[in-house]
Design a protein around this motif. Structure first.
Motif, PDB file in Angstrom:
ATOM      1  N   TYR A  84       0.851  -1.195   0.000  1.00 15.13           N
ATOM      2  CA  TYR A  84       0.000   0.000   0.000  1.00 15.13           C
ATOM      3  C   TYR A  84       0.886   1.244   0.000  1.00 15.13           C
ATOM      4  O   TYR A  84       0.676   2.176  -0.772  1.00 15.13           O
ATOM      5  N   ASN A  85       1.881   1.239   0.867  1.00 16.70           N
ATOM      6  CA  ASN A  85       2.791   2.375   0.931  1.00 16.70           C
ATOM      7  C   ASN A  85       3.666   2.476  -0.307  1.00 16.70           C
ATOM      8  O   ASN A  85       4.054   3.574  -0.697  1.00 16.70           O
ATOM      9  N   LEU A  86       3.959   1.346  -0.938  1.00 11.15           N
ATOM     10  CA  LEU A  86       4.715   1.395  -2.189  1.00 11.15           C
ATOM     11  C   LEU A  86       3.884   2.051  -3.280  1.00 11.15           C
ATOM     12  O   LEU A  86       4.400   2.843  -4.076  1.00 11.15           O
ATOM     13  N   GLY A  87       2.597   1.769  -3.316  1.00 14.05           N
ATOM     14  CA  GLY A  87       1.715   2.443  -4.269  1.00 14.05           C
ATOM     15  C   GLY A  87       1.661   3.934  -4.020  1.00 14.05           C
ATOM     16  O   GLY A  87       1.675   4.730  -4.959  1.00 14.05           O
ATOM     17  N   ARG A  88       1.612   4.329  -2.756  1.00 12.10           N
ATOM     18  CA  ARG A  88       1.665   5.752  -2.421  1.00 12.10           C
ATOM     19  C   ARG A  88       3.021   6.325  -2.799  1.00 12.10           C
ATOM     20  O   ARG A  88       3.119   7.472  -3.237  1.00 12.10           O
ATOM     21  N   GLY A  89       4.074   5.523  -2.621  1.00 19.83           N
ATOM     22  CA  GLY A  89       5.414   5.997  -2.934  1.00 19.83           C
ATOM     23  C   GLY A  89       5.626   6.217  -4.415  1.00 19.83           C
ATOM     24  O   GLY A  89       6.372   7.114  -4.816  1.00 19.83           O
ATOM     25  N   LEU A  90       4.980   5.411  -5.248  1.00 18.28           N
ATOM     26  CA  LEU A  90       5.135   5.597  -6.690  1.00 18.28           C
ATOM     27  C   LEU A  90       4.422   6.855  -7.173  1.00 18.28           C
ATOM     28  O   LEU A  90       4.746   7.378  -8.226  1.00 18.28           O
ATOM     29  N   MET A  91       3.471   7.315  -6.405  1.00 16.34           N
ATOM     30  CA  MET A  91       2.793   8.571  -6.713  1.00 16.34           C
ATOM     31  C   MET A  91       3.173   9.624  -5.675  1.00 16.34           C
ATOM     32  O   MET A  91       2.352  10.406  -5.220  1.00 16.34           O
ATOM     33  N   TRP A  92       4.451   9.661  -5.289  1.00 17.63           N
ATOM     34  CA  TRP A  92       4.895  10.511  -4.199  1.00 17.63           C
ATOM     35  C   TRP A  92       4.639  11.995  -4.419  1.00 17.63           C
ATOM     36  O   TRP A  92       4.357  12.696  -3.446  1.00 17.63           O
ATOM     37  N   PRO A  93       4.691  12.552  -5.630  1.00 17.50           N
ATOM     38  CA  PRO A  93       4.382  13.990  -5.717  1.00 17.50           C
ATOM     39  C   PRO A  93       2.938  14.292  -5.318  1.00 17.50           C
ATOM     40  O   PRO A  93       2.672  15.296  -4.663  1.00 17.50           O
ATOM     41  N   ALA A  94       2.021  13.395  -5.689  1.00 14.10           N
ATOM     42  CA  ALA A  94       0.619  13.614  -5.333  1.00 14.10           C
ATOM     43  C   ALA A  94       0.395  13.390  -3.843  1.00 14.10           C
ATOM     44  O   ALA A  94      -0.465  14.030  -3.240  1.00 14.10           O
ATOM     45  N   ALA A  95       1.159  12.489  -3.231  1.00 19.76           N
ATOM     46  CA  ALA A  95       1.005  12.229  -1.798  1.00 19.76           C
ATOM     47  C   ALA A  95       1.631  13.346  -0.963  1.00 19.76           C
ATOM     48  O   ALA A  95       1.099  13.725   0.077  1.00 19.76           O
ATOM     49  N   MET A  96       2.745  13.889  -1.416  1.00 18.68           N
ATOM     50  CA  MET A  96       3.417  14.936  -0.660  1.00 18.68           C
ATOM     51  C   MET A  96       2.757  16.298  -0.851  1.00 18.68           C
ATOM     52  O   MET A  96       2.765  17.125   0.055  1.00 18.68           O
ATOM     53  N   PHE A  97       2.217  16.529  -2.030  1.00 16.52           N
ATOM     54  CA  PHE A  97       1.598  17.815  -2.345  1.00 16.52           C
ATOM     55  C   PHE A  97       0.159  17.552  -2.785  1.00 16.52           C
ATOM     56  O   PHE A  97      -0.089  17.309  -3.969  1.00 16.52           O
ATOM     57  N   PRO A  98      -0.814  17.590  -1.865  1.00  7.82           N
ATOM     58  CA  PRO A  98      -2.197  17.226  -2.199  1.00  7.82           C
ATOM     59  C   PRO A  98      -2.799  18.066  -3.326  1.00  7.82           C
ATOM     60  O   PRO A  98      -3.585  17.569  -4.124  1.00  7.82           O
ATOM     61  N   ALA A  99      -2.427  19.328  -3.440  1.00  5.87           N
ATOM     62  CA  ALA A  99      -2.957  20.160  -4.523  1.00  5.87           C
ATOM     63  C   ALA A  99      -2.471  19.638  -5.873  1.00  5.87           C
ATOM     64  O   ALA A  99      -3.206  19.686  -6.864  1.00  5.87           O
ATOM     65  N   PHE A 100      -1.258  19.134  -5.917  1.00  2.74           N
ATOM     66  CA  PHE A 100      -0.730  18.567  -7.154  1.00  2.74           C
ATOM     67  C   PHE A 100      -1.494  17.306  -7.542  1.00  2.74           C
ATOM     68  O   PHE A 100      -1.761  17.059  -8.707  1.00  2.74           O
ATOM     69  N   GLY A 101      -1.886  16.522  -6.537  1.00  4.56           N
ATOM     70  CA  GLY A 101      -2.685  15.327  -6.793  1.00  4.56           C
ATOM     71  C   GLY A 101      -4.044  15.681  -7.373  1.00  4.56           C
ATOM     72  O   GLY A 101      -4.538  15.021  -8.283  1.00  4.56           O
ATOM     73  N   ALA A 102      -4.664  16.738  -6.853  1.00  4.55           N
ATOM     74  CA  ALA A 102      -5.950  17.185  -7.394  1.00  4.55           C
ATOM     75  C   ALA A 102      -5.777  17.702  -8.820  1.00  4.55           C
ATOM     76  O   ALA A 102      -6.638  17.482  -9.686  1.00  4.55           O
ATOM     77  N   PHE A 103      -4.676  18.353  -9.089  1.00  5.23           N
ATOM     78  CA  PHE A 103      -4.382  18.849 -10.436  1.00  5.23           C
ATOM     79  C   PHE A 103      -4.222  17.689 -11.417  1.00  5.23           C
ATOM     80  O   PHE A 103      -4.779  17.715 -12.518  1.00  5.23           O
ATOM     81  N   ILE A 104      -3.487  16.658 -11.019  1.00  3.30           N
ATOM     82  CA  ILE A 104      -3.318  15.474 -11.866  1.00  3.30           C
ATOM     83  C   ILE A 104      -4.660  14.806 -12.119  1.00  3.30           C
ATOM     84  O   ILE A 104      -4.972  14.409 -13.243  1.00  3.30           O
ATOM     85  N   GLY A 105      -5.478  14.687 -11.085  1.00  2.41           N
ATOM     86  CA  GLY A 105      -6.808  14.094 -11.237  1.00  2.41           C
ATOM     87  C   GLY A 105      -7.676  14.891 -12.190  1.00  2.41           C
ATOM     88  O   GLY A 105      -8.417  14.321 -13.002  1.00  2.41           O
ATOM     89  N   GLY A 106      -7.618  16.208 -12.117  1.00  2.10           N
ATOM     90  CA  GLY A 106      -8.384  17.054 -13.028  1.00  2.10           C
ATOM     91  C   GLY A 106      -7.948  16.892 -14.466  1.00  2.10           C
ATOM     92  O   GLY A 106      -8.783  16.813 -15.382  1.00  2.10           O
ATOM     93  N   ILE A 107      -6.645  16.825 -14.688  1.00  2.00           N
ATOM     94  CA  ILE A 107      -6.140  16.640 -16.053  1.00  2.00           C
ATOM     95  C   ILE A 107      -6.569  15.280 -16.595  1.00  2.00           C
ATOM     96  O   ILE A 107      -6.994  15.169 -17.743  1.00  2.00           O
ATOM     97  N   LEU A 108      -6.471  14.229 -15.778  1.00  3.24           N
ATOM     98  CA  LEU A 108      -6.908  12.897 -16.225  1.00  3.24           C
ATOM     99  C   LEU A 108      -8.397  12.882 -16.543  1.00  3.24           C
ATOM    100  O   LEU A 108      -8.814  12.250 -17.527  1.00  3.24           O
ATOM    101  N   LEU A 109      -9.192  13.571 -15.749  1.00  2.00           N
ATOM    102  CA  LEU A 109     -10.624  13.641 -16.001  1.00  2.00           C
ATOM    103  C   LEU A 109     -10.915  14.318 -17.333  1.00  2.00           C
ATOM    104  O   LEU A 109     -11.748  13.839 -18.119  1.00  2.00           O
TER     105      LEU A 109
END
Length: 73
Positions: free
Chosen positions: A36-61
């Motif tokens: 589980y933590n390895l999956g979070r680690g592979l997406m570490w920019p989104a986990a460390m910076f929540p706004a960046f994760g929302a930005f990635i999600g918006g672009i994918l949408l």
């Protein structure tokens, strides 16, 4: 080794270190398993910076919506 290989290797090493830290020392995610933590680690920019994760999600949408719109004929 090419620059692309160095960048990808660096990204994966940072992800592995982030996963190990989350698994062993985190107060929020240490109860979860290593994979589980390895999956979070592979997406570490989104986990460390929540706004960046929302930005990635918006672009994918937007990409998925455009793919559906362009695929309908």
């Amino acid at each position: 080794m090419s620059l692309k290989g160095k960048i990808i290797s660096g990204y994966l090493v940072i992800g592995l270190i982030y996963a190990l830290y989350s698994w062993l020392f985190s107060t929020y995610y240490s109860h979860a398993g290593f994979f589980y933590n390895l999956g979070r680690g592979l997406m570490w920019p989104a986990a460390m910076f929540p706004a960046f994760g929302a930005f990635i999600g918006g672009i994918l949408l937007v990409i998925i919506a455009c793919a559906f719109a362009l695929n309908r004929r």
